[in-house]
Write a protein that holds these residues in place. Sequence first.
Motif, PDB file in Angstrom:
ATOM      1  N   HIS A 113       0.830  -1.197   0.000  1.00 10.60           N
ATOM      2  CA  HIS A 113       0.000   0.000   0.000  1.00 10.60           C
ATOM      3  C   HIS A 113       0.868   1.252   0.000  1.00 10.60           C
ATOM      4  N   GLU A 114       0.412   2.250  -0.774  1.00 14.80           N
ATOM      5  CA  GLU A 114       1.140   3.523  -0.804  1.00 14.80           C
ATOM      6  C   GLU A 114       0.925   4.326   0.482  1.00 14.80           C
ATOM      7  N   ASN A 115      -0.316   4.305   0.979  1.00  9.84           N
ATOM      8  CA  ASN A 115      -0.657   5.154   2.127  1.00  9.84           C
ATOM      9  C   ASN A 115      -0.469   4.428   3.454  1.00  9.84           C
ATOM     10  N   MET A 116       0.109   5.131   4.415  1.00  6.95           N
ATOM     11  CA  MET A 116       0.184   4.608   5.780  1.00  6.95           C
ATOM     12  C   MET A 116      -0.116   5.739   6.754  1.00  6.95           C
ATOM     13  N   PHE A 117      -0.699   5.369   7.899  1.00  2.00           N
ATOM     14  CA  PHE A 117      -1.236   6.352   8.838  1.00  2.00           C
ATOM     15  C   PHE A 117      -0.862   5.979  10.269  1.00  2.00           C
ATOM     16  N   TRP A 118      -0.720   6.996  11.112  1.00  2.00           N
ATOM     17  CA  TRP A 118      -0.627   6.809  12.557  1.00  2.00           C
ATOM     18  C   TRP A 118      -1.727   7.612  13.235  1.00  2.00           C
ATOM     19  N   ASP A 161       3.771   8.095   0.295  1.00  6.28           N
ATOM     20  CA  ASP A 161       4.825   7.503  -0.513  1.00  6.28           C
ATOM     21  C   ASP A 161       6.087   7.432   0.353  1.00  6.28           C
ATOM     22  N   VAL A 162       7.056   6.692  -0.111  1.00  7.35           N
ATOM     23  CA  VAL A 162       8.323   6.615   0.624  1.00  7.35           C
ATOM     24  C   VAL A 162       8.904   8.027   0.767  1.00  7.35           C
ATOM     25  N   LYS A 163       9.352   8.325   1.954  1.00  4.22           N
ATOM     26  CA  LYS A 163       9.951   9.607   2.316  1.00  4.22           C
ATOM     27  C   LYS A 163       8.984  10.788   2.239  1.00  4.22           C
ATOM     28  N   MET A 164       7.719  10.537   1.948  1.00  2.20           N
ATOM     29  CA  MET A 164       6.722  11.618   1.904  1.00  2.20           C
ATOM     30  C   MET A 164       5.852  11.513   3.146  1.00  2.20           C
ATOM     31  N   LYS A 165       5.564  12.660   3.768  1.00  2.00           N
ATOM     32  CA  LYS A 165       4.728  12.653   4.960  1.00  2.00           C
ATOM     33  C   LYS A 165       3.904  13.926   4.988  1.00  2.00           C
ATOM     34  N   GLU A 166       2.817  13.849   5.729  1.00  2.00           N
ATOM     35  CA  GLU A 166       1.953  15.014   5.877  1.00  2.00           C
ATOM     36  C   GLU A 166       1.436  15.032   7.315  1.00  2.00           C
ATOM     37  N   LYS A 167       1.387  16.203   7.905  1.00  2.00           N
ATOM     38  CA  LYS A 167       0.883  16.308   9.278  1.00  2.00           C
ATOM     39  C   LYS A 167      -0.602  16.044   9.310  1.00  2.00           C
ATOM     40  N   SER A 218       8.874   8.464  10.183  1.00  2.00           N
ATOM     41  CA  SER A 218       9.904   8.107   9.217  1.00  2.00           C
ATOM     42  C   SER A 218       9.360   7.021   8.305  1.00  2.00           C
ATOM     43  N   ARG A 219       9.564   7.190   7.002  1.00  2.00           N
ATOM     44  CA  ARG A 219       9.179   6.158   6.036  1.00  2.00           C
ATOM     45  C   ARG A 219      10.289   6.015   5.004  1.00  2.00           C
ATOM     46  N   GLU A 220      11.200   5.100   5.321  1.00  2.00           N
ATOM     47  CA  GLU A 220      12.347   4.837   4.457  1.00  2.00           C
ATOM     48  C   GLU A 220      12.056   3.732   3.448  1.00  2.00           C
ATOM     49  N   LYS A 221      11.135   2.839   3.796  1.00  2.00           N
ATOM     50  CA  LYS A 221      10.728   1.770   2.894  1.00  2.00           C
ATOM     51  C   LYS A 221       9.204   1.771   2.801  1.00  2.00           C
ATOM     52  N   SER A 244      -3.029   1.197   6.897  1.00  2.00           N
ATOM     53  CA  SER A 244      -2.541   1.387   5.535  1.00  2.00           C
ATOM     54  C   SER A 244      -3.713   1.312   4.569  1.00  2.00           C
ATOM     55  N   SER A 245      -3.528   1.878   3.379  1.00  2.00           N
ATOM     56  CA  SER A 245      -4.574   1.805   2.352  1.00  2.00           C
ATOM     57  C   SER A 245      -3.951   2.002   0.981  1.00  2.00           C
TER      58      SER A 245
END
Lengths: 116, 117
Positions: free
Chosen positions: A29-34, A51-57, A67-70, A93-94
């Motif tokens: 999955h491309e999207n992951m959430f906390w 996406d890898v290395k992409m994050k949004e508040k 952190s999203r390295e993989k 994830s989605s």
Amino acid sequence: DVKVTQSSRYLVKRTGEKVFLECVQDMDHENMFWYRQDPGLGLRLIYFSYDVKMKEKGDIPEGYSVSREKKERFSLILESASTNQTSMYLCASSPPPQGTVSYEQYFGPGTRLTVT
Amino acid sequence: AQSVTQLDSQVPVFEEAPVELRCNYSSSVSVYLFWYVQYPNQGLQLLLKYLSGSTLVKGINGFEAEFNKSQTSFHLRKPSVHISDTAEYFCAVSEGAARSSASKIIFGSGTRLSIRP
């Protein structure tokens, strides 16, 4: 079946410690959430990554980093844990949205963190 | 901005009785609606979803929900509950929009369903 796993079910840390919560998904999955979950408040989004290395508040990012390295792994970091960060933390994830249609999120079992 | 209201924080019901869990949302654009269930000490599991088409949506474990656009509601129903339905239920909404906002889901505060024998 989609599998989302979290590194710990229960965690006890001291105030001021640096805390890492790990989440792994096996569906590419491309999207992951906390999220954090507190009684009466439902789920509140801390951060997400599309996406890898992409994050949004999300809605409550203060005191957290990610952190999203993989692609399969998304980590939540509490730089200096405080007692008000005692909570249940849920990872999800989605797939990416198709046009503007959203897909459901798949959740891990949660980590109950206690900060003393 | 979108939001979700679950009007009841707790709903006690006798076994084999019908139940309705209420959910209202606010949004200015097209929405996608979800109901999730959380059993004790577990993560959330999808019960059902509304993306488009028929406004009556059937899910797992005998649950169904009806999308009512004029009343901005998405109430969850089951005609006869079982002890195993004891759990917390979350209504959630996602707006159709730009990529990042379309990926996000806003959750209600949850309704705890307790089944009495």
